[in-house]
Structure formats: structure tokens, C-alpha cells
Design a protein around this motif. Structure first.
Motif, mmCIF file in Angstrom:
data_model
loop_
_atom_site.group_PDB
_atom_site.id
_atom_site.type_symbol
_atom_site.label_atom_id
_atom_site.label_comp_id
_atom_site.label_asym_id
_atom_site.label_seq_id
_atom_site.Cartn_x
_atom_site.Cartn_y
_atom_site.Cartn_z
ATOM 1 N N VAL A 123 -20.700 -7.606 8.723
ATOM 2 C CA VAL A 123 -19.926 -6.919 7.699
ATOM 3 C C VAL A 123 -19.699 -5.481 8.144
ATOM 4 O O VAL A 123 -20.633 -4.801 8.578
ATOM 5 N N GLU A 124 -18.449 -5.046 8.025
ATOM 6 C CA GLU A 124 -18.120 -3.670 8.418
ATOM 7 C C GLU A 124 -17.843 -2.841 7.174
ATOM 8 O O GLU A 124 -17.124 -3.266 6.272
ATOM 9 N N LEU A 125 -18.422 -1.657 7.146
ATOM 10 C CA LEU A 125 -18.162 -0.692 6.077
ATOM 11 C C LEU A 125 -17.035 0.230 6.539
ATOM 12 O O LEU A 125 -17.140 0.873 7.581
ATOM 13 N N LEU A 126 -15.947 0.273 5.757
ATOM 14 C CA LEU A 126 -14.791 1.100 6.094
ATOM 15 C C LEU A 126 -14.651 2.196 5.050
ATOM 16 O O LEU A 126 -14.480 1.919 3.856
ATOM 17 N N ILE A 127 -14.734 3.454 5.477
ATOM 18 C CA ILE A 127 -14.627 4.598 4.575
ATOM 19 C C ILE A 127 -13.238 5.209 4.729
ATOM 20 O O ILE A 127 -12.822 5.586 5.821
ATOM 21 N N LEU A 128 -12.541 5.304 3.612
ATOM 22 C CA LEU A 128 -11.152 5.749 3.584
ATOM 23 C C LEU A 128 -10.997 6.987 2.696
ATOM 24 O O LEU A 128 -11.868 7.261 1.848
ATOM 25 N N PRO A 129 -9.895 7.720 2.834
ATOM 26 C CA PRO A 129 -9.757 8.967 2.062
ATOM 27 C C PRO A 129 -9.362 8.792 0.608
ATOM 28 O O PRO A 129 -9.432 9.746 -0.166
ATOM 29 N N GLN A 130 -8.944 7.597 0.193
ATOM 30 C CA GLN A 130 -8.466 7.441 -1.181
ATOM 31 C C GLN A 130 -8.636 6.004 -1.652
ATOM 32 O O GLN A 130 -8.698 5.072 -0.843
ATOM 33 N N GLN A 131 -8.702 5.838 -2.962
ATOM 34 C CA GLN A 131 -8.939 4.523 -3.539
ATOM 35 C C GLN A 131 -7.751 3.587 -3.337
ATOM 36 O O GLN A 131 -7.929 2.379 -3.178
ATOM 37 N N ARG A 132 -6.549 4.119 -3.316
ATOM 38 C CA ARG A 132 -5.365 3.280 -3.111
ATOM 39 C C ARG A 132 -5.463 2.554 -1.775
ATOM 40 O O ARG A 132 -5.153 1.358 -1.673
ATOM 41 N N ALA A 133 -5.900 3.276 -0.738
ATOM 42 C CA ALA A 133 -6.058 2.657 0.579
ATOM 43 C C ALA A 133 -7.159 1.605 0.551
ATOM 44 O O ALA A 133 -7.031 0.520 1.136
ATOM 45 N N ALA A 134 -8.256 1.914 -0.141
ATOM 46 C CA ALA A 134 -9.363 0.955 -0.210
ATOM 47 C C ALA A 134 -8.929 -0.336 -0.888
ATOM 48 O O ALA A 134 -9.285 -1.443 -0.452
ATOM 49 N N THR A 135 -8.152 -0.214 -1.963
ATOM 50 C CA THR A 135 -7.683 -1.401 -2.672
ATOM 51 C C THR A 135 -6.800 -2.262 -1.777
ATOM 52 O O THR A 135 -6.924 -3.495 -1.748
ATOM 53 N N ARG A 136 -5.910 -1.618 -1.012
ATOM 54 C CA ARG A 136 -5.025 -2.391 -0.142
ATOM 55 C C ARG A 136 -5.816 -3.101 0.962
ATOM 56 O O ARG A 136 -5.543 -4.261 1.283
ATOM 57 N N TRP A 137 -6.792 -2.422 1.553
ATOM 58 C CA TRP A 137 -7.599 -3.069 2.594
ATOM 59 C C TRP A 137 -8.437 -4.203 2.013
ATOM 60 O O TRP A 137 -8.652 -5.232 2.660
ATOM 61 N N GLN A 138 -8.906 -4.037 0.802
ATOM 62 C CA GLN A 138 -9.706 -5.086 0.171
ATOM 63 C C GLN A 138 -8.875 -6.337 -0.059
ATOM 64 O O GLN A 138 -9.367 -7.463 0.077
ATOM 65 N N GLN A 139 -7.596 -6.157 -0.397
ATOM 66 C CA GLN A 139 -6.714 -7.306 -0.582
ATOM 67 C C GLN A 139 -6.492 -8.062 0.725
ATOM 68 O O GLN A 139 -6.264 -9.271 0.722
ATOM 69 N N ARG A 140 -6.582 -7.359 1.841
ATOM 70 C CA ARG A 140 -6.383 -8.000 3.140
ATOM 71 C C ARG A 140 -7.621 -8.749 3.622
ATOM 72 O O ARG A 140 -7.529 -9.642 4.456
ATOM 73 N N TYR A 141 -8.799 -8.393 3.128
ATOM 74 C CA TYR A 141 -10.048 -9.027 3.560
ATOM 75 C C TYR A 141 -10.824 -9.527 2.343
ATOM 76 O O TYR A 141 -11.877 -8.995 1.985
ATOM 77 N N PRO A 142 -10.318 -10.554 1.680
ATOM 78 C CA PRO A 142 -11.014 -11.048 0.480
ATOM 79 C C PRO A 142 -12.310 -11.799 0.796
ATOM 80 O O PRO A 142 -13.066 -12.100 -0.121
#
Length: 744
Positions: free
Chosen positions: A2-21
Motif C-alpha cells: 500500500v502506498e501513501l500519497l500526500i497531495l496539496p488539496q482534497q480535490r486531488a485526493a478525491t480524484r486519485w481515490q476514484q482511480r484506485y478503489p
């Protein structure tokens, strides 16, 4: 793995989460990750910006009462001191500023105030951002083990505060760590436009073309180097083209409920004035009082006096005003019994409860939803304030409420369609887009100028050069643009970061209308045969208004641009009425006035001015905006002068009369004219008449009329003879509402 990805904003986190369900990637923004860590630990806390702001003020007020301020004592009454202290506390909590780095004479006082702030928040079980990050450090190891984190990656992070850096390093200890840094540079297409308006218009058209080619809206980003200056232009243009985007959320102070509360707070703060009453009663933006046109007119015509007793003398005879004046008097008197923040908050809650949501003006479902949301947000603010027993006077509470109304923002409207990003440059970091349009990159705007903070004594590091590297490293088509002049015509230079691209890629393009692409005919010079033919065709193919002919006589090139190329002037963003709208309102009021008094005895000056005031109120309701005080004053003065100078045997008999296809022979060529005659005063005894054309600005100069630059009066003379052969025109005149005089 499992990889932890730290991003600058929640919008980006939501989009990445949709790509890796499947859970193999855990994307978080830094605040979102901290919240996840505290939830994992089971930490009981609240996030409440209202209580944070209140805690700052309480500490400052207490120190003032106890005469403990030394360094800040000269600034204690300065309205912005509490805001600056709140910012400083946030920076200290996140490790971005150390108390030891502050001026030596300020360190002890800042530490005392900061500790009082933390203690107060602790009593309310509130953790601010710095305290949340500090508490998360204790649980990050256990969380990473529980989630089976094997690698840590950061993407698009700039200028990360120390507490967040410590969290990332703790999570990365003993694990693979990667920081995504741009290694390639995409080709940059740099565009220059005549003005910000032309720039926004051109980019909006490009976006519209992409959408027409079935490019998904969430693959498009429009980012602004100067959001404050550009967002009004973007909002106007994008709404006109119906582009799929999310406008920025308004603050509580900017919506009708917030404006009504602000108006009340200001009215209670001082002797009540005419401006206070106008704000309190403003249709759609004030309190939902049941005032009719006569009541509003009475207020408009009232003198500028101060104090409720004098207002009772002016408004007391109206059937509606007395109840509302007594209500405001009761509200104001109730504040005198308040001594704590809690008392004032309960007072305001009681006032608001007298007007439940269904009594407020909501013309559609969207406004109704906004009202309910602002209602809940305001009551959330009052919930926080009611927890404080801090002693405060009225002006302290007024200042505190002003800050809270400005800082609280309504949530974004939910949309069941894809939308493109419109925001700041930083908002594309960590995101993937196919097209990025970056607007307004001028010298001084990007990189942004950084000034030294007066309290922290530090100059924030500019991350704009690093941001520029990230923008170029995004795998997208990047279009960068800037205006050559600002909206006042001052010359601008492109950002120095564009130096490597400017000479090769800049394309100077004029703005263009949303219905006709930019371009020209022939070589664009008036002597070009193609241009002459286009103008001739324009003049002969359809009836010409007199204003178009005046435009041609004054400046043939202006006529060519407006009528042949169909170019339009840059639109100014303003809440005020345009001169055209005000002129239309004046014509409407004067037309209705003389239709009412076309026969019978003329009204007295007082009755006429009262009639004009009522008609002006009707126009404001129709327009949805108030007429300027200057225009209303000119109208009432004009109607008095008009009545006093009207010849005894004459009466306005033809008003706003239109004519079509009046033909005149110009060197053997028939040109058809159309127009509207404002007014014809007729002597019913001998049928002589005078033709009048209203002007809300200045009258044309006599020389301009003699030289044929202004054709309105001669054309109206011909039209009158053609349409009403029974009339005998004996005069024509421009009639200035502003100057109250005629120009023959």
C-alpha cells in the motif's frame, strides 16, 4: 503493498481515490491525513473557526482589561490586530514561525497571549491546525503499521510547514519514499491579449470549442494568477456561455441574510441615518419588511437627518414605517442590557428568530437553498459565541461579528454534472488535466511580490518559481496568457518567468465577440475597396438608426468596427446601472409622467415630484437595482423646470413614437432610416409643434448641430412631417435632463 500519497488539496485526493478503489493507494491532503490519524486514535476534538477567532479576541480583551499589554498596547484598538495574531498563532502551531524569532520585546507578550489562546481552545475541546498536527505525530507510526504502508510519495507539495514535514518524515522512516519532482518541461503556448477582458473572452471561447469536441470538463483547468482581479470577468463570461464550472462560494457577509445582519449591526452602532434605513429596507437585500412603493418613496424623499426621534417625525405618518421603527428601537434598547459576548449572541439570535426563513425573499429554489444554508451557518456562529462569558462592549461585538461574517463561507453548490476547475494556480498541483489555461501572468503578479510581515519579521519564501516548474512538468497542453494593458489602459509586461518563451511563442490576438470570431475585411483600411463595399452594403441593406448615422459621421472607423465587424466594447463589471440603463429609465419615467398628465390641469410641482419618486421606485423594482441618488435628484429638479417652462398653449402629445423606413435621397441613393422621437409638444389651437430629444448627459454643441455631426433633429423633423402631416413643426431641440436646458 500500500502506498501513501500526500497531495496539496482534497480535490486531488478525491480524484486519485476514484482511480484506485482497491485500496492499494491511499491519497490524502495534509489536513485530511491529519484528520484520519486523529480519527484512528479516537481523539475527541472539534474544529471550529468561530471559536478560534473568539479565543484570539478574548485573550486580547482580557490582557487589555488587566493592563498587561506593553508591546501591543498602541495597537490594541486597531481592528486588524486580532486577525494578525490569529495568523501568527497558526504559523507558530505549524512550526512555520518560532516565537524566538520574533522581535525580543514582543516575545514574552506573544507567548502569553498564545498560551491563553491554547488554554481557551482546550477548554472548548477545540484543536486548531497546529494542535491537530502535533497530536497526529503520536499516532502516525501505529497508523502506518495498521494500514500496511510500504511506500510514501508526495506530489505537488510546496512550502510545507515544519509540523507537516515531521509527519511525512515519520511515515517515511523505514519505507520507500519518493517526492514527485517535475523532470520534463512541456511545451508552453504563450498568448498575449489586448486587455484582461479580451483575454478571458478568448480563453472562454477556446474552452467552449474543446467542449464542443467532447473533451470532458474535468480534463480542463482555468487557473488565475490574480484571482481577485480576474474572477469577476471569468464569472460574467463563463455564465454568458453557460460553461460547466463552479463559481466561488460567497462569504456569509455577501449573501442577503448576512447583508441584512450587517445593516442592523451598523444601525445599532450609531445614531440611525437615512443610509441605515435604506440598507435595512433594501428590497431583496434588507430585512423582509412589508413596505410598498409609497413607503419606499417616502424614505427616498426624506432629508438626511440623524436619530430615531427625528425619523419618527418624517416617517411616522406612513401606515407601515412606525411598526418597523419601533422594532428597531426595541432591538437597539435591548443591546444596552448586554454585557458579555453570550448576551449579544443571544440578542442577535432573538432578533433573527422574529423573521423565519419563509418570510425572506427567495425568487427561486437556488436562492431558497442559499438562504437556508446561510441561516444554518449564521446560527452555527451564534452557537459558538454563546459559549463565551467574556465581557465585551457593543463595538467589540460588532467588530467580532464583522470578522466572522466575512470569514464564514457557504458550501459549494452541488452539481450532478462534470465541471472544470476554475481557481488559483496552486489548485492544479497533484491533479491530472489534458488542458490547462493559466491567465494573467504579468510582471509583479507572477512571481508574486512578497513583503515582510510586520509582526513575524519574516518575508515568506516565494514558491512561484517552483510552482512554475511544476506547471511545466504536468503532462497537459499548457496555454499561458497575459494582457498587454490593464483595464485602465496602463501597459503591462509579461512575467519574467516567460522570458524563455515570449519571443518564439507570443501571439498578439484581439478579443472577439462570443458570436462573431475576430477578423477584418481586406486590409482593414477604410480606403480598401472591400471595406468601402462592406460599409455601403451595410448602409443600404437595412434601415439605419440615427445613432448609427451619427456614429458614422463622428468616426467612420468606429462605425466599421461596430456595424460591419460587429465588435463590441469591453464590458465593465459593476453593481451600478450602466448609463444606457439609466437613460432608458429616465425616458420611461418621463413618458409615463406626460401620459398621465396629457390633458387636464397640470400637477403642482410638489405633486409632480412625488409622482416621479413613485415612478422611480417602480423602475428600481423592474431593473432590480437602485437608481443613483444623483439621477433621482436631477429628475425631480428637471420635472420642476419642465413644468415651469412649458409654454401655456403647448402640451406633450406624442411620446416615444417610433418610425420605420423613412427614406431620404443621398446623391440619388435612397437610404432608409428608423428611430424613436422622444417627445413632441403640440399647440392644439394652431397645430404647431416642437420636437424634443431627451439627453441624460450634456447637450451637443450648436456647432456640432450646424456642421451636421448630429443628425437626430433634422431626421426627426423630416419624420414628423411625414408621419403627422397635420402638424406644423416650428422648432426642434435637444433637452438635457442634467443641465435643464435646451439646445436648438
Amino acid at each position: 503493498m500500500v502506498e501513501l500519497l500526500i497531495l496539496p488539496q482534497q480535490r486531488a485526493a478525491t480524484r486519485w481515490q476514484q482511480r484506485y478503489p482497491d485500496g492499494t493507494l491511499l491519497p490524502f491532503s495534509l489536513p485530511g491525513w491529519v484528520s484520519e490519524l486523529l480519527k484512528f486514535q479516537g481523539t475527541a476534538y472539534r474544529e471550529n473557526t468561530t471559536l478560534e477567532v473568539l479565543a484570539v479576541h478574548q485573550g486580547l480583551w482580557q490582557a487589555q482589561l488587566q493592563r498587561e499589554l506593553r508591546y501591543f498596547e498602541p495597537l490594541a484598538e486597531f481592528a486588524g490586530l486580532a486577525q494578525d495574531l490569529h495568523w501568527l498563532y497558526q504559523q507558530i502551531g505549524l512550526g512555520a514561525v518560532a516565537i524566538a524569532d520574533l522581535p525580543s520585546e514582543a516575545q514574552s507578550e506573544v507567548n502569553q497571549l498564545y498560551q491563553a489562546y491554547l488554554e481557551q481552545l482546550q477548554g472548548w475541546k477545540v484543536l486548531d491546525g497546529g494542535s491537530q498536527a502535533q497530536a497526529a505525530l503520536d499516532v502516525v507510526d501505529a497508523w502506518c503499521a495498521e494500514k500496511k504502508i510500504t511506500s510514501v510519495r508526495t506530489m505537488g507539495l510546496l512550502n510545507v510547514p515544519q509540523r507537516y514535514q515531521e509527519l511525512i518524515l515519520r511515515a517515511a522512516a523505514g519505507r520507500r519514499f519518493k517526492e514527485d519532482v517535475p523532470t520534463t518541461k512541456a511545451s508552453v503556448n504563450v498568448m498575449a491579449y489586448a486587455s484582461p477582458t479580451a483575454e478571458v473572452e478568448a480563453i472562454a471561447m477556446q474552452v467552449q470549442q474543446l467542449l464542443a469536441r467532447d473533451v470532458s470538463p474535468n480534463q480542463i483547468a482555468v487557473v488565475l494568477a490574480d484571482s481577485g482581479g480576474y474572477m469577476p470577468l471569468v464569472q460574467q463570461m463563463f455564465q454568458r456561455l453557460n460553461l460547466p464550472w463552479q463559481p466561488p462560494s460567497p462569504s456569509l457577509a455577501a449573501v442577503p441574510l448576512g447583508k441584512a445582519v450587517t445593516a442592523l449591526l451598523d444601525a445599532v452602532s450609531a445614531e440611525i441615518t437615512k443610509q441605515h434605513w435604506q440598507r435595512l429596507a433594501a428590497p431583496g437585500w434588507g430585512w423582509p419588511w412589508k413596505l410598498d412603493g409609497n413607503s419606499l418613496r417616502l424614505l427616498r424623499l426624506a432629508p438626511a437627518v440623524k436619530g430615531l426621534p427625528r425619523w419618527r417625525g418624517y416617517l411616522g405618518e406612513d401606515e407601515r414605517w412606525p411598526a418597523y421603527m419601533e422594532q428597531v428601537a426595541t432591538w437597539s434598547a435591548a443591546t444596552e442590557r448586554c454585557s458579555t459576548v453570550q448576551d449579544y449572541a443571544r440578542w442577535l439570535r432573538d432578533v433573527i428568530s422574529q423573521y423565519l426563513p419563509d418570510t425572506w425573499y427567495s425568487p427561486n429554489e437556488e436562492n431558497w437553498a442559499q438562504l437556508l444554508q446561510s441561516w444554518d451557518l449564521l446560527h452555527g456562529v451564534l452557537d459558538g459565541l454563546e459559549s463565551s462569558l467574556q465581557t465585551a462592549d457593543w463595538m467589540q461585538f460588532r467588530h467580532l461579528m464583522g470578522l466572522l461574517l466575512d470569514s464564514q463561507r457557504l458550501g459549494r453548490r452541488r452539481q450532478f454534472r462534470q465541471t472544470m476547475l476554475v481557481g488559483s494556480l496552486e489548485q492544479v498541483l497533484g491533479m491530472e488535466y489534458a488542458y490547462i489555461f493559466a491567465l494573467g501572468l504579468t510582471e509583479g503578479t507572477f512571481p508574486r511580490r512578497q513583503s515582510q510581515h510586520w509582526l513575524a519579521g519574516t518575508r515568506p519564501d516565494s514558491m512561484d518559481e517552483e510552482l512554475w516548474q511544476h506547471l511545466q512538468g504536468i503532462d497537459a497542453k499548457l496555454v499561458v496568457s497575459y494582457p498587454l494593458e490593464d483595464r485602465d489602459g496602463r501597459s503591462l509586461l509579461p512575467s519574467p518567468l516567460l522570458d524563455g518563451h515570449r519571443a518564439r511563442n507570443v501571439r498578439l490576438q484581439p478579443g472577439y465577440s462570443n458570436s462573431v470570431p475576430s477578423g477584418t475585411i481586406g486590409n482593414g483600411v477604410l480606403t480598401d475597396p472591400q471595406v468601402v463595399a462592406a460599409i455601403r452594403s451595410q448602409l443600404l441593406q437595412r434601415p439605419q438608426s440615427v445613432s448609427r448615422l451619427n456614429s458614422y459621421l463622428a468616426c467612420p472607423y468606429q462605425y466599421y468596427c461596430q456595424q460591419v465587424l460587429r465588435l463590441s466594447e469591453d464590458e465593465e463589471i459593476s453593481e451600478d446601472l450602466t448609463p444606457l440603463a439609466e437613460g432608458t429609465a429616465v425616458h420611461s419615467i418621463l413618458q409615463r409622467f406626460w401620459e398621465t398628465f396629457a390633458s387636464g390641469p397640470l400637477p403642482t410641482v410638489a405633486d409632480a415630484q412625488q409622482w416621479v419618486g413613485t415612478a422611480a421606485t417602480d423602475e428600481e423594482v423592474r431593473l432590480g437595482k437602485p437608481l443613483s441618488k444623483q439621477l433621482l435628484r436631477r429628475l425631480t429638479q428637471f420635472i420642476r423646470w419642465d413644468l415651469e417652462t412649458l409654454p401655456e398653449q403647448y402640451r406633450p402629445s406624442f411620446l416615444e413614437e417610433t418610425f420605420q423606413e423613412l427614406s431620404i435621397d443621398v446623391d440619388g441613393v435612397l437610404i432608409k432610416l428608423q428611430g424613436k422621437i422622444d417627445r413632441i409638444d403640440v399647440n392644439r389651437q394652431d397645430m404647431t409643434c416642437v420636437i424634443l430629444d431627451y439627453k441624460t448627459g450634456r447637450n451637443p454643441q450648436p456647432r456640432e448641430i450646424r456642421d451636421g455631426v448630429h443628425l437626430q433633429l433634422p431626421v426627426y423633423f423630416l419624420a414628423t412631417r411625414a408621419l403627422w402631416p397635420q402638424l406644423r413643426p416650428v422648432g426642434t431641440s435637444f433637452y438635457s435632463v442634467r443641465e435643464r436646458k435646451k439646445a436648438v
